[in-house]
Enzyme design. Structure first.
Site, short mmCIF file in Angstrom:
data_model
loop_
_atom_site.label_atom_id
_atom_site.label_comp_id
_atom_site.label_asym_id
_atom_site.label_seq_id
_atom_site.Cartn_x
_atom_site.Cartn_y
_atom_site.Cartn_z
CG ASP A 186 5.83 3.78 0.83
OD1 ASP A 186 6.14 4.44 1.86
OD2 ASP A 186 4.67 3.65 0.42
CE1 TYR A 237 -3.67 2.57 0.64
CE2 TYR A 237 -2.34 3.31 2.49
CZ TYR A 237 -3.40 3.50 1.62
OH TYR A 237 -4.21 4.61 1.75
CE LYS A 284 1.06 4.77 8.50
NZ LYS A 284 1.12 4.22 7.17
C1 PLP Z 1 0.45 4.69 5.77
C2 PLP Z 1 1.20 4.47 4.52
C3 PLP Z 1 1.08 5.33 3.42
C4 PLP Z 1 0.08 6.45 3.37
O1 PLP Z 1 0.31 7.40 4.34
P1 PLP Z 1 -0.91 8.38 4.76
O2 PLP Z 1 -0.26 9.34 5.70
O3 PLP Z 1 -1.94 7.51 5.38
O4 PLP Z 1 -1.38 9.04 3.52
C5 PLP Z 1 1.90 5.13 2.34
N1 PLP Z 1 2.79 4.11 2.30
C6 PLP Z 1 2.92 3.24 3.33
C7 PLP Z 1 3.92 2.15 3.25
C8 PLP Z 1 2.12 3.38 4.46
O5 PLP Z 1 2.22 2.49 5.46
#
Ligand code: PLP
Length: 427
Positions: free
Chosen positions: A237, A144, A265
């Site tokens: 990511d 994701y 995060k």
């Molecule tokens: C949470 C997450 C996102 C998206 O971040 P948001 O702040 O919710 O838009 C993108 N990539 C990864 C790997 C994530 O865990």
């Protein structure tokens, strides 16, 4: 356990907020039941509107590495608030936070701050496409990367070809440019490179959004090589794994350096903050030094940056926390595994630093196809029963759990005692 106030709150919320929540996973749809409405947090605990206390393994889906209401972060944020909530002009703190991240990670020359992981990934992708001058990108089934159009794409008819929109509203013309390969399967990557004109590969090097499924180091190495061979931009990511799986995320496990990183995060300490960064020759294409457009009214917001800076400073001063949290995560997962086995329940577990995962699954999970073989009904029963015993796990089989520093062995053992009772109930 009494959840009356939460149930009332949810009904009221549904009158005015779509589905009653502002992010779909919060609705508890995949585990049934009504979501718990939160009154406040305290260290490792959540307290709901009915005054029930929960041991919280969600920690706001990752950001709160020091738990709720950490005094050090809180006081820095209070001070920042008194000086102004937003300026739309540069501050010294942004430079300080950028320097901090660049010092901790290898391979980052320049950074830009944004307000969400979705934004960070969307912008990194635009930059990668501009740099490679190619539209096709490659992602992995089960990873994701936020909810931008190019990435809301499924494997569709199968892996190793371009995907299908995973949401109505995403144009098929766009999803045609997103190839989907199988995680930990380099052959499926090679196939995609043969079929498409791929200029960019994006991966969660420690996948946390199909449950916790780390990439094999050999696989990541091969991915780096294939990107080199095709001159494609490799994006790690690390919105979730950055400063979570280890102080420097995947780099705590291997020395593979991607071309771009995305973070979120933890770097906001609980405030809306994210970033993307990497090699100078790519980053310099970004506006205003280059022509790739990207902007944000609240990007680098001074309060959010202060929170992030406080969190990262504390991490830098206490690098031992990762080992300590990993020990607790292992105590939890090994304990769960043993108890499950005693009750004839198959459980697969995984730990990376402060991140942990468990699947109700007979076989080892290496990719999303494996993960999908998990017994989600068993998970739903487990989740509900644990919730009612005051343990707050993420409300889906395909999420990651998080340890925070206020937790200790006593807390973990409490959870294991409750899990023992629950396994007996649900088997
Ligand atoms: C949470 C997450 C996102 C998206 O971040 P948001 O702040 O919710 O838009 C993108 N990539 C990864 C790997 C994530 O865990």
């Amino acid at each position: 356990m009494n959840l009356l106030c939460s149930i009332n709150d949810f009904n009221e919320a549904k009158q005015v907020i779509v589905g009653g929540v502002n992010s779909p996973v919060r609705a508890f749809k995949s585990v049934g039941g009504s979501p718990v409405f939160i009154q406040k947090g305290q260290g490792y605990e959540l307290i709901d509107v009915d005054n029930n206390h929960y041991i919280d393994f969600v920690q706001s889906w990752g950001p709160l590495i020091f738990g709720h209401c950490d005094k050090d972060i809180e006081s820095v944020v209070m001070d920042a608030i008194k000086e102004g909530l937003s300026f739309g002009a540069p501050t010294e703190k942004e430079t300080e936070l950028a320097k901090m991240i660049i010092k901790m990670y290898e391979g980052i020359d320049k950074i830009r701050f944004v307000s969400s992981g979705t934004e960070a990934v969307m912008s990194a992708l635009r930059l990668a496409r501009a740099y490679s001058k190619r539209d096709d990108i490659l992602k992995f089934d089960g990873c994701y990367h936020g909810h931008s159009d190019s990435l809301l794409v499924n494997a569709g008819s199968g892996c190793a070809t371009f995907g299908a929109p995973s949401s109505p509203g995403v144009p098929e013309d766009l999803s045609k440019h997103t190839f989907v390969a199988r995680y930990n399967d380099i052959e499926s990557v090679q196939e995609c490179f043969k079929k498409g004109n791929i200029g960019c590969v994006i991966i969660e090097p420690i996948a946390g959004n199909m449950g916790l499924v780390p990439a094999d180091i050999e696989f990541l190495k091969a991915l780096r090589e294939i990107c080199n061979a095709y001159d494609a931009v490799l994006i790690f990511d690390e919105v979730m794994s950055g400063f979570r799986a280890g102080i420097n995320g995947i780099q705590a496990y291997c020395d593979i350096v991607p071309d771009l990183f995305t973070f979120g995060k933890v770097i906001g300490g609980g405030m809306p903050m994210a970033a993307f960064g990497g090699k100078e020759e790519i980053m310099k294409l970004l506006s205003p030094s280059g022509s790739v457009y990207q902007a944000g009214t609240l990007s680098g917001n001074p309060v959010a940056v202060s929170a992030g800076l406080a969190a990262l400073c504390k991490i830098e001063q206490n690098p031992h926390i990762y080992q300590e949290m990993e020990k607790l995560a292992l105590r939890l997962t090994e304990g769960l595994k043993k108890l499950a086995k005693e009750n004839n329940i198959a459980l697969q577990t995984c730990v990376r630093g402060s991140m942990f995962g468990f699947f109700f699954n007979e076989g080892v999970v290496k990719n999303f196809d494996d993960a999908k073989k998990s017994d989600t009904e068993m998970f739903a029963r487990f989740h509900q029963a644990m919730l009612h015993k005051g343990v707050y796990f993420a409300c889906s089989q395909f999420e990651t759990g998080f340890i925070c520093t206020p937790m200790n062995e006593e807390v973990i053992d409490k959870v294991l005692n409750r899990a023992d009772e629950v396994f007996k109930e649900i088997q």
